[in-house]
Design a protein around this motif. Structure first.
Motif, PDB file in Angstrom:
ATOM      1  N   THR A 135       0.817  -1.217   0.000  1.00 32.40           N
ATOM      2  CA  THR A 135       0.000   0.000   0.000  1.00 32.40           C
ATOM      3  C   THR A 135       0.850   1.266   0.000  1.00 32.40           C
ATOM      4  O   THR A 135       0.299   2.363  -0.111  1.00 32.40           O
ATOM      5  N   ALA A 136       2.164   1.126   0.095  1.00 30.14           N
ATOM      6  CA  ALA A 136       3.065   2.285   0.005  1.00 30.14           C
ATOM      7  C   ALA A 136       3.339   2.590  -1.456  1.00 30.14           C
ATOM      8  O   ALA A 136       3.815   1.733  -2.209  1.00 30.14           O
ATOM      9  N   ARG A 158       0.102  -0.493  -7.048  1.00 26.02           N
ATOM     10  CA  ARG A 158       0.042  -0.302  -5.602  1.00 26.02           C
ATOM     11  C   ARG A 158      -1.177  -1.043  -5.077  1.00 26.02           C
ATOM     12  O   ARG A 158      -2.308  -0.851  -5.536  1.00 26.02           O
ATOM     13  N   THR A 159      -0.988  -1.920  -4.095  1.00 26.11           N
ATOM     14  CA  THR A 159      -2.092  -2.675  -3.517  1.00 26.11           C
ATOM     15  C   THR A 159      -2.968  -1.758  -2.670  1.00 26.11           C
ATOM     16  O   THR A 159      -2.463  -0.896  -1.944  1.00 26.11           O
ATOM     17  N   CYS A 160      -4.290  -1.952  -2.767  1.00 27.99           N
ATOM     18  CA  CYS A 160      -5.257  -1.115  -2.046  1.00 27.99           C
ATOM     19  C   CYS A 160      -6.000  -1.970  -1.012  1.00 27.99           C
ATOM     20  O   CYS A 160      -6.567  -3.011  -1.358  1.00 27.99           O
ATOM     21  N   ARG A 175      -7.484   7.926  -0.438  1.00 25.51           N
ATOM     22  CA  ARG A 175      -6.035   7.843  -0.601  1.00 25.51           C
ATOM     23  C   ARG A 175      -5.670   6.802  -1.654  1.00 25.51           C
ATOM     24  O   ARG A 175      -4.770   7.023  -2.482  1.00 25.51           O
ATOM     25  N   ALA A 176      -6.354   5.662  -1.649  1.00 19.10           N
ATOM     26  CA  ALA A 176      -6.060   4.626  -2.637  1.00 19.10           C
ATOM     27  C   ALA A 176      -6.268   5.153  -4.046  1.00 19.10           C
ATOM     28  O   ALA A 176      -5.430   4.941  -4.940  1.00 19.10           O
ATOM     29  N   ALA A 177      -7.384   5.843  -4.265  1.00 22.59           N
ATOM     30  CA  ALA A 177      -7.670   6.359  -5.602  1.00 22.59           C
ATOM     31  C   ALA A 177      -6.694   7.454  -6.001  1.00 22.59           C
ATOM     32  O   ALA A 177      -6.208   7.487  -7.143  1.00 22.59           O
ATOM     33  N   GLU A 178      -6.375   8.344  -5.083  1.00 18.59           N
ATOM     34  CA  GLU A 178      -5.467   9.451  -5.405  1.00 18.59           C
ATOM     35  C   GLU A 178      -4.061   8.950  -5.713  1.00 18.59           C
ATOM     36  O   GLU A 178      -3.440   9.382  -6.704  1.00 18.59           O
ATOM     37  N   GLU A 179      -3.532   8.056  -4.878  1.00 16.07           N
ATOM     38  CA  GLU A 179      -2.168   7.575  -5.103  1.00 16.07           C
ATOM     39  C   GLU A 179      -2.098   6.684  -6.345  1.00 16.07           C
ATOM     40  O   GLU A 179      -1.102   6.705  -7.074  1.00 16.07           O
ATOM     41  N   THR A 180      -3.152   5.896  -6.576  1.00 17.90           N
ATOM     42  CA  THR A 180      -3.179   5.082  -7.788  1.00 17.90           C
ATOM     43  C   THR A 180      -3.203   5.961  -9.031  1.00 17.90           C
ATOM     44  O   THR A 180      -2.476   5.705 -10.005  1.00 17.90           O
TER      45      THR A 180
END
Length: 452
Positions: A135-136, A158-160, A175-180
């Motif tokens: 997730t990092a 990146r794993t969510c 955060r998952a959507a933004e970083e992905t």
């Protein structure tokens, strides 16, 4: 200067599950011409060699020249915990996977493991792979950078996870959507990299996170989407508890917009008839992970049945739940699983799963997975007598398949004589890949007889 590889060549013109072993062509004295990172020509050695007198010649004798292996599902952060004892899926995650993935919170450690994973892939003849990260976000950067340095083709993400995982690994839907999205912008389509939107599996993502990732995939449909499906019976029951409105496990993903062309579902062992029909209609693919399925006691995937239903299937190591980095060993496990299900896979089918089949699952079949003019020059050269046990059995062979099958069943990295990726020789008999930031200007292979 172009490179001319001489040896036995194995070329697939079609899927052997549909066309039989005749879908493959074998030339006992073949040649592959590599130029500009692509396969420029292939055919009989007696034709190509005099036609290209300026080419640098690499004569591999009776070794088999094939498309490089394609591993369509692995977890590079789990490299260090491969072959850990005595757990099933949920226990495996809690005891081994999550603690190991938390270690990659250190960017330097993530870079070290990413480099090791890429080098182990090269050792075993794998030139393309699809990997989960942690997730990092920097863990995704690490594997993309390591693959680019070596010239490997890669799909990763990146794993969510926003629930049912340790606090050090959970994120949020936002955060998952933004970083992905940021990683897609940074890596997708850059060099030989492709991005995969990556929810680990339904139990570790809330409905809100799955919906956010589905919306992101709809906005970037040329990306892949990778996750897990119906690996163990306990997992299937858990999903039913977490998503009581869903008709079945696959319905959870489909309802979030996460099932369609470019979706790669790992395992897919315990499927209902409705799920199989939906997979076939959707154009999604399955990553068959036989060493993992037997190692952690998941079950026996119905590969032949899935293929008969019209579902694309590729082969995968699933390291570190899988117990080997070798696609040869993975082919052997797929054969054993098929035997236990009552349908032994032919050597042509096994080899296809590890090359063209996996490439098609990843929507890369027009670029890698086959030897053909215009394809990217990813090649593995396989010794068919790499050990005494293999050699004595191969010596009795009357056909190519009889000669190749002992290497499938008993081979390992010792059978990998040379590995080419993106038109460059990365490894040949004890020659390590370049470790610097830039790739070498010339192949690091030992000089040929004509060069000495």
């Amino acid at each position: 200067m172009p490179d001319l590889l001489l040896g036995q060549t194995l070329v697939f013109d079609a899927d052997p599950f549909a066309e039989g072993p005749g879908a493959a062509r074998h030339d006992a004295h073949g040649a592959v011409l590599i130029e500009g990172g692509h396969i420029a020509a292939l055919g009989p050695a007696e034709v190509l060699r005099p036609a290209h007198p300026g080419a640098r010649v690499h004569d591999y004798g009776r070794a088999l020249i094939s498309a490089g292996f394609v591993d369509c599902h692995m977890h590079y952060p789990q490299t260090g915990i491969i072959a850990s004892w005595g757990r099933r899926l949920i226990d495996w995650l809690d005891r081994y996977t999550f603690p190991e993935e938390m270690r990659l919170a250190d960017p330097a450690h993530a870079r070290t493991i990413a480099a090791l994973a890429c080098d182990l892939a090269i050792d075993h003849g794998t030139t393309t792979f699809a990997s989960y990260c942690t997730t990092a976000a920097h863990s995704a950067d690490a594997i993309f950078e390591a693959a680019a340095t070596r010239g490997l083709r890669i799909i990763a993400g990146r794993t969510c996870m926003d629930r049912n995982a340790p606090p050090g690994l959970v994120d949020t839907p936002e955060r998952a959507a933004e970083e992905t999205a940021a990683l897609i912008a940074r890596w997708h389509g850059r060099g030989r990299a492709g991005y995969a939107i990556t929810p680990r599996f339904a139990p570790t993502s809330s409905p809100a996170q799955l919906a956010a990732l589905g919306a992101l995939w709809a906005a970037h449909p040329d990306c892949a989407m990778q996750t897990h499906l119906s690996e163990q019976t306990e997992e299937v029951a858990w999903v039913a508890e977490l998503f009581p409105a869903a008709r079945d496990y696959l319905d959870v993903y489909a309802g979030a917009g996460l099932c369609g062309p470019g979706a790669v579902f790992g395992h897919a062992i315990h499927l209902t008839a409705r799920e199989r029909a939906h997979l076939a209609r959707s154009g999604a693919g399955v990553a068959h992970c036989p060493t993992s399925n037997t190692f952690i006691g998941s079950g026996l995937c119905d590969v032949a049945g899935l293929k008969a239903d019209g579902i694309a299937v590729g082969l995968a190591s699933d390291t570190g739940g899988g117990s080997s980095f070798s696609m040869l060993r993975t082919m052997a496990a797929a054969y054993e699983v098929g035997q236990l299900r009552g349908r032994a896979l032919h050597p042509a089918e096994l080899w296809w799963l590890a090359t063209g089949g996996s490439a098609e699952v990843l929507r890369l079949g027009d670029r890698v997975g086959r030897l053909a003019p215009g394809m990217e020059a990813d090649v593995v050269v396989i010794d068919l007598d790499s050990t005494r046990a293999i050699a004595q059995r191969a010596a009795r062979a009357e056909t190519l398949w009889e000669a190749l099958f002992p290497t499938i069943m008993m081979g390992d990295d010792r059978a990998v004589r040379a590995v080419w990726a993106d038109g460059r020789c990365l490894r040949a008999r004890g020659v390590a890949p370049d470790q610097g930031a830039a790739r070498p200007a010339a192949p690091p292979c030992p000089p040929t007889k004509e060069e000495r």
